[in-house]
Design a protein around this motif. Structure first.
Motif, PDB file in Angstrom:
ATOM      1  N   TYR A 134       0.841  -1.206   0.000  1.00 43.98           N
ATOM      2  CA  TYR A 134       0.000   0.000   0.000  1.00 43.98           C
ATOM      3  C   TYR A 134       0.875   1.255   0.000  1.00 43.98           C
ATOM      4  N   LYS A 135       1.881   1.222   0.887  1.00 42.17           N
ATOM      5  CA  LYS A 135       2.788   2.361   0.995  1.00 42.17           C
ATOM      6  C   LYS A 135       3.535   2.565  -0.326  1.00 42.17           C
ATOM      7  N   MET A 136       3.980   1.442  -0.882  1.00 42.05           N
ATOM      8  CA  MET A 136       4.785   1.481  -2.103  1.00 42.05           C
ATOM      9  C   MET A 136       4.006   2.080  -3.275  1.00 42.05           C
ATOM     10  N   VAL A 137       2.744   1.654  -3.448  1.00 41.95           N
ATOM     11  CA  VAL A 137       1.990   2.050  -4.643  1.00 41.95           C
ATOM     12  C   VAL A 137       1.120   3.279  -4.392  1.00 41.95           C
ATOM     13  N   VAL A 138       0.367   3.256  -3.281  1.00 41.52           N
ATOM     14  CA  VAL A 138      -0.630   4.313  -3.079  1.00 41.52           C
ATOM     15  C   VAL A 138      -0.002   5.554  -2.458  1.00 41.52           C
ATOM     16  N   GLU A 139       0.821   5.367  -1.428  1.00 44.81           N
ATOM     17  CA  GLU A 139       1.328   6.540  -0.714  1.00 44.81           C
ATOM     18  C   GLU A 139       2.549   7.149  -1.392  1.00 44.81           C
ATOM     19  N   ASP A 140       3.563   6.309  -1.628  1.00 37.66           N
ATOM     20  CA  ASP A 140       4.810   6.881  -2.156  1.00 37.66           C
ATOM     21  C   ASP A 140       4.941   6.750  -3.666  1.00 37.66           C
ATOM     22  N   LYS A 141       4.065   5.984  -4.273  1.00 42.34           N
ATOM     23  CA  LYS A 141       4.056   5.831  -5.734  1.00 42.34           C
ATOM     24  C   LYS A 141       5.445   5.511  -6.306  1.00 42.34           C
ATOM     25  N   VAL A 142       6.141   4.555  -5.683  1.00 46.09           N
ATOM     26  CA  VAL A 142       7.428   4.147  -6.247  1.00 46.09           C
ATOM     27  C   VAL A 142       7.227   3.077  -7.323  1.00 46.09           C
ATOM     28  N   SER A 143       5.966   2.626  -7.491  1.00 47.16           N
ATOM     29  CA  SER A 143       5.635   1.712  -8.590  1.00 47.16           C
ATOM     30  C   SER A 143       4.455   2.316  -9.330  1.00 47.16           C
ATOM     31  N   PRO A 144       4.393   2.144 -10.671  1.00 48.50           N
ATOM     32  CA  PRO A 144       3.191   2.578 -11.379  1.00 48.50           C
ATOM     33  C   PRO A 144       1.992   1.807 -10.839  1.00 48.50           C
ATOM     34  N   ASN A 145       0.802   2.343 -11.026  1.00 42.12           N
ATOM     35  CA  ASN A 145      -0.374   1.643 -10.520  1.00 42.12           C
ATOM     36  C   ASN A 145      -0.578   0.310 -11.235  1.00 42.12           C
ATOM     37  N   PRO A 146      -0.719  -0.777 -10.471  1.00 42.48           N
ATOM     38  CA  PRO A 146      -0.882  -2.099 -11.087  1.00 42.48           C
ATOM     39  C   PRO A 146      -2.055  -2.165 -12.061  1.00 42.48           C
ATOM     40  N   ALA A 147      -3.132  -1.441 -11.763  1.00 40.94           N
ATOM     41  CA  ALA A 147      -4.289  -1.461 -12.671  1.00 40.94           C
ATOM     42  C   ALA A 147      -3.892  -0.881 -14.028  1.00 40.94           C
ATOM     43  N   GLU A 148      -3.106   0.171 -13.981  1.00 48.17           N
ATOM     44  CA  GLU A 148      -2.622   0.782 -15.222  1.00 48.17           C
ATOM     45  C   GLU A 148      -1.721  -0.209 -15.971  1.00 48.17           C
ATOM     46  N   LEU A 149      -0.877  -0.910 -15.222  1.00 45.49           N
ATOM     47  CA  LEU A 149       0.013  -1.896 -15.841  1.00 45.49           C
ATOM     48  C   LEU A 149      -0.801  -3.012 -16.489  1.00 45.49           C
ATOM     49  N   THR A 150      -1.856  -3.459 -15.809  1.00 47.14           N
ATOM     50  CA  THR A 150      -2.700  -4.513 -16.383  1.00 47.14           C
ATOM     51  C   THR A 150      -3.287  -4.037 -17.702  1.00 47.14           C
ATOM     52  N   MET A 160      -7.124  -2.727  -3.526  1.00 44.80           N
ATOM     53  CA  MET A 160      -6.480  -1.951  -2.462  1.00 44.80           C
ATOM     54  C   MET A 160      -5.520  -0.926  -3.077  1.00 44.80           C
ATOM     55  N   LEU A 161      -4.835  -1.337  -4.121  1.00 43.69           N
ATOM     56  CA  LEU A 161      -3.798  -0.478  -4.691  1.00 43.69           C
ATOM     57  C   LEU A 161      -4.355   0.645  -5.569  1.00 43.69           C
ATOM     58  N   ILE A 162      -5.657   0.576  -5.893  1.00 39.95           N
ATOM     59  CA  ILE A 162      -6.252   1.761  -6.511  1.00 39.95           C
ATOM     60  C   ILE A 162      -6.995   2.570  -5.440  1.00 39.95           C
ATOM     61  N   GLY A 163      -6.753   2.210  -4.182  1.00 39.69           N
ATOM     62  CA  GLY A 163      -7.263   3.027  -3.092  1.00 39.69           C
ATOM     63  C   GLY A 163      -8.685   2.725  -2.668  1.00 39.69           C
ATOM     64  N   LYS A 164      -9.205   1.564  -3.077  1.00 40.94           N
ATOM     65  CA  LYS A 164     -10.592   1.260  -2.752  1.00 40.94           C
ATOM     66  C   LYS A 164     -10.756   0.840  -1.287  1.00 40.94           C
ATOM     67  N   ARG A 165      -9.766   0.099  -0.782  1.00 38.29           N
ATOM     68  CA  ARG A 165      -9.842  -0.361   0.604  1.00 38.29           C
ATOM     69  C   ARG A 165      -8.498  -0.157   1.296  1.00 38.29           C
ATOM     70  N   SER A 166      -8.541  -0.051   2.614  1.00 36.13           N
ATOM     71  CA  SER A 166      -7.305   0.044   3.388  1.00 36.13           C
ATOM     72  C   SER A 166      -6.700  -1.355   3.505  1.00 36.13           C
ATOM     73  N   PRO A 167      -5.417  -1.441   3.899  1.00 38.38           N
ATOM     74  CA  PRO A 167      -4.810  -2.768   4.076  1.00 38.38           C
ATOM     75  C   PRO A 167      -5.583  -3.634   5.071  1.00 38.38           C
ATOM     76  N   GLU A 168      -6.078  -3.054   6.168  1.00 36.66           N
ATOM     77  CA  GLU A 168      -6.826  -3.842   7.160  1.00 36.66           C
ATOM     78  C   GLU A 168      -8.104  -4.400   6.533  1.00 36.66           C
ATOM     79  N   GLU A 169      -8.840  -3.543   5.842  1.00 32.47           N
ATOM     80  CA  GLU A 169     -10.073  -3.997   5.192  1.00 32.47           C
ATOM     81  C   GLU A 169      -9.762  -5.046   4.131  1.00 32.47           C
ATOM     82  N   THR A 170      -8.654  -4.848   3.424  1.00 32.76           N
ATOM     83  CA  THR A 170      -8.255  -5.797   2.387  1.00 32.76           C
ATOM     84  C   THR A 170      -7.974  -7.162   2.988  1.00 32.76           C
ATOM     85  N   GLN A 171      -7.308  -7.159   4.145  1.00 26.21           N
ATOM     86  CA  GLN A 171      -7.007  -8.432   4.811  1.00 26.21           C
ATOM     87  C   GLN A 171      -8.303  -9.186   5.118  1.00 26.21           C
TER      88      GLN A 171
END
Lengths: 439, 302
Positions: free
Chosen positions: A252-268, A415-426
């Motif tokens: 979550y931190k990697m993709v949503v907060e710090d954006k060190v990876s492109p969004n996986p949905a975009e990659l798909t 989760m990585l497009i920001g729909k749910r938090s990590p806790e909710e995702t779990q």
């Protein structure tokens, strides 16, 4: 008119019956050959007639050539056995299902992560008797690779190729940014610091590429977090742990907060072309098996690059792409098929795999591994070899594996497009996966 | 057999000596193809939908449990809603735009056939190729659409990567792809309207708008019905563009019924369950078609 209609109906009936009759017929024959295994082979050997063994193959032209080289080697040693490859294309599980369902399964079946599923459905022949009869040495196969090949304590296949996930990195980008080069014992924190330092939002350059809709890529992080993800029962085990939440938080931190990876949905949505981001220096790191090597070798990258083991947290366990061979339960020539199987996964076959440098050989055969080391497809090829014992393929032990993986990949993408938090995702993951496993 | 049937039959020459026999012989390839690839699978999959068939082992009869699961599992309902969203998004707008295109192409303009081909060409290209081209155009960082938007200083959304935009993006591409085909059919409908009607109306002093609403629209109604019906069936069966462009994503935002059927039948080894889904989809398409036909019949009676 009525006459014609009834004629057509009769024809339809005939066709249906013919179709049904066919499967029944072949099933009968196969069970017959099951019982009279020894006698039928005795006949074959006695008469000296050539036996044709069909074997399912798949992959690029280059990969098919590698398989063919093994088949040629085998046929030279066994002049009375003819090996006939059957190309099952890229939708392998689907094609195999159709072949098996229609009673036309090849004698040797190509198995990736679905060995357990096919064994469970009775499509594969248990190999223990053959192993015992020939005192075939199974100790050369790493236990991590044999685990997913067992069903109800019986072994159904042997590994031919293994391709564990490692981290490919752009050395030039690391050096230009003054980031220390990664080593095989690096940690999540080391990885994160590097990925962050290499990300340049202005230039749309990212430190890492975390692909979407690809459960193994998520599971690598979950496994290194220290989770043994087990779906062999009616309830999942592993994702309820704090370690699993660590992995989700990390992504979550990697993709949503710090954006060190492109969004996986975009990659798909980029499809296959997302693969070229590493080549185009739009990402500095990506996780993949050896399957990237042939292309990088052939095209040559205009920067320095290497591989390193997947960064560790509590463990350094990773997923892997695997090719196994098993024998069809309906094969009429099981003994000949076993001979071919032994050759393929034995020293000769594994050496040919090693020479091709598209995957690691599925055994610890020293000669074969030495070939890989000598070829130096990348400086740190040892990273791949060292990862084999840490391959975590336990989640293959379920008939629901594909469905669980799809649900997992999609829910983490959400989760990585920001729909749910990590806790909710779990919680969502646990409830969705348990629902699937309940049947 | 009744006497009347016998009486009707009698004057016919016996089978084999007349043209009827050869007629059926020549029809045979189509009929056999239909039986083998359509009729038999349709019946067999109805049976499979009542079993736990996995594609490999022998099917076991399980009654209606697949159908019950289907309605209890949220995923089918979700996919159904997505299919309806996709259908409502593509069909009315697509038909309206196709009519517009047909009217424009029906004008006496220069290079008329050039325009007609230009609109029809997307229909010849396979969905897979078109979907891949659009996938690139929709790309957030490097795509054509966002480059244009960026140049104009507008925001550059992730077309296929956000839940809200993914479905509209697929819908836009689908409408564009279907425009030429529907347009050509409607064009044929327009050309079937006798010019004498327009001439008569003109002499009576009808305006262009009156001529359109009083002559063109009523006369084109049967063609329009055909277009609406076929595109509705096509939309409910959408698969290719979804499979290629989004794989049902992001998350499950574009997961339509046929995608779910494919995944269950060929990836999850649940042929029985997938057959049940296919039958529910069939019933929905059938019902929607019947309603649409009834409504149009009623309207034309008025």
């Amino acid at each position: 008119m009525k006459k014609i209609t009834s004629l057509l109906l009769a024809l339809a009936l005939l066709l249906t019956m013919a179709a049904c009759g066919n499967t029944e017929g072949s099933a009968d024959k196969s069970s017959g050959s099951n019982d009279g295994k020894t006698s039928s082979t005795a006949d074959n050997k006695g008469s000296g007639d050539a036996v044709t063994i069909q074997i399912a193959v798949s992959g690029s032209a280059q990969e098919l050539d590698i398989h063919q080289e093994k088949f040629d080697g085998f046929m030279k040693e066994h002049p009375n056995i003819k090996v006939e490859p059957v190309d099952i294309g890229s939708e392998r599980a689907q094609k195999l299902m159709t072949l098996i369902g229609s009673g036309t399964a090849p004698d040797i079946i190509y198995l990736n992560e679905w060995t357990y599923v096919f064994a469970n459905k009775g499509a594969l022949e248990p190999l223990d008797e053959y192993v015992e009869r020939d005192s075939f040495d199974t100790s050369v196969y790493p236990e991590s690779l044999l685990t997913p090949l067992r069903f109800e304590d019986k072994l159904y296949a042997f590994p031919q190729e293994i391709s564990p996930y490692c981290m490919y990195y752009n050395k030039t980008m690391f050096e230009n940014a003054g980031v220390p080069l990664p080593t095989d014992d690096w940690t999540w924190d080391d990885f994160y610091a590097a990925a962050k330092a290499l990300t340049d939002p202005e230039k749309k350059v990212y430190g890492y590429r975390h692909p979407g809709n690809w459960a193994d890529q998520d599971l690598n992080w979950i496994a290194t977090a220290g989770v043994t993800f087990d779906i062999s029962g009616t309830e999942q085990k592993g994702l309820e742990t704090p370690e699993a939440l660590d992995a989700l938080n990390f992504l979550y931190k990697m993709v949503v907060e710090d954006k060190v990876s492109p969004n996986p949905a975009e990659l798909t949505s980029m499809g296959k072309t997302a693969d070229s981001m590493f080549q185009n220096q739009q990402v500095a790191m990506q996780a993949a098996g050896l399957w990237m090597l042939p292309q990088y070798q052939a095209e040559g990258l205009d920067f320095e690059w290497d591989v390193v083991r997947f960064p560790k947290n509590k463990t350094q366990k990773v997923k892997a792409g695997v090719l196994n061979w098993g024998i069809s339960a309906s094969s009429k020539h099981k003994d000949e098929a076993w001979e071919l199987l032994k050759y393929l996964v034995g020293p000769e076959g594994q050496k040919i795999v090693a020479k091709a440098n598209m995957a690691l050989p599925g055994s610890t055969d020293e000669e074969a591994l030495q070939i890989v080391r000598d070829a130096k497809v990348c400086d740190n090829v040892e990273a791949f070899i060292a990862s084999v014992d840490d391959c975590d393929l336990v989640d293959e032990l379920s008939v629901y594996r594909t469905e669980v993986n799809t649900a997992l990949g999609k829910t983490i993408d959400e989760m990585l497009i920001g729909k749910r938090s990590p806790e909710e995702t779990q919680q969502e993951l646990i409830s969705q996966i348990n629902k699937i496993l309940a049947g | 057999m009744t006497n009347s049937a016998r009486a009707v039959k009698k004057p016919r020459k016996p089978l084999g000596t007349n043209e009827t026999f050869w007629g059926y012989v020549f029809l045979a390839p189509v009929i056999i193809g239909f039986l083998v690839f359509t009729a038999v699978p349709v019946v067999v999959s109805l049976y499979y939908s009542l079993t736990n068939y996995d594609g490999i082992t022998d099917p076991k009869f399980v009654g209606f449990s697949n159908y019950i699961d289907l309605f209890q599992n949220g995923e089918f309902g979700h996919a159904l809603l997505n299919s309806v969203y996709f259908t409502v998004g593509t069909v009315p707008l697509g038909a309206f735009l196709a009519l517009l295109v047909a009217i424009l192409l029906n004008q006496k303009i220069k290079a008329q056939s050039l325009y007609r081909s230009a609109f029809f060409i997307p229909c010849i290209v396979s969905y897979v190729a078109i979907a891949m081209v659009w996938q690139w155009m929709y790309n957030q960082d490097y795509g054509l659409i966002n480059s244009v938007l960026g140049a104009m200083g507008l925001p550059q959304p992730g077309w296929l990567a956000t839940e809200e935009l993914a479905m509209p993006s697929v819908i836009i591409m689908t409408i564009w792809k279907g425009l030429g085909y529907n347009g050509v059919i409607l064009l044929a409908g327009l050309q079937g309207i006798s010019p004498s009607l327009y001439e008569a109306a003109e002499i009576d002093g009808a305006s262009a708008i009156q001529r359109f609403t009083r002559i063109t629209l009523p006369m084109i109604r049967p063609t329009m019905m055909f277009v609406l019906l076929t595109s509705m069936i096509g939309a409910l069966q959408a698969f290719d563009q979804i499979y290629i462009m989004t794989s049902g994503g992001p998350g499950r935002a574009t997961e339509v019924v046929c995608y779910l059927i494919y995944m269950n039948a060929f990836q999850y080894f649940k042929q029985g369950y997938a057959s049940a889904m296919a039958y529910i989809l069939f019933i929905i398409i059938f019902a929607a078609s019947v309603i649409q036909l009834k409504v149009s019949e009623k309207n034309s009676e008025l």
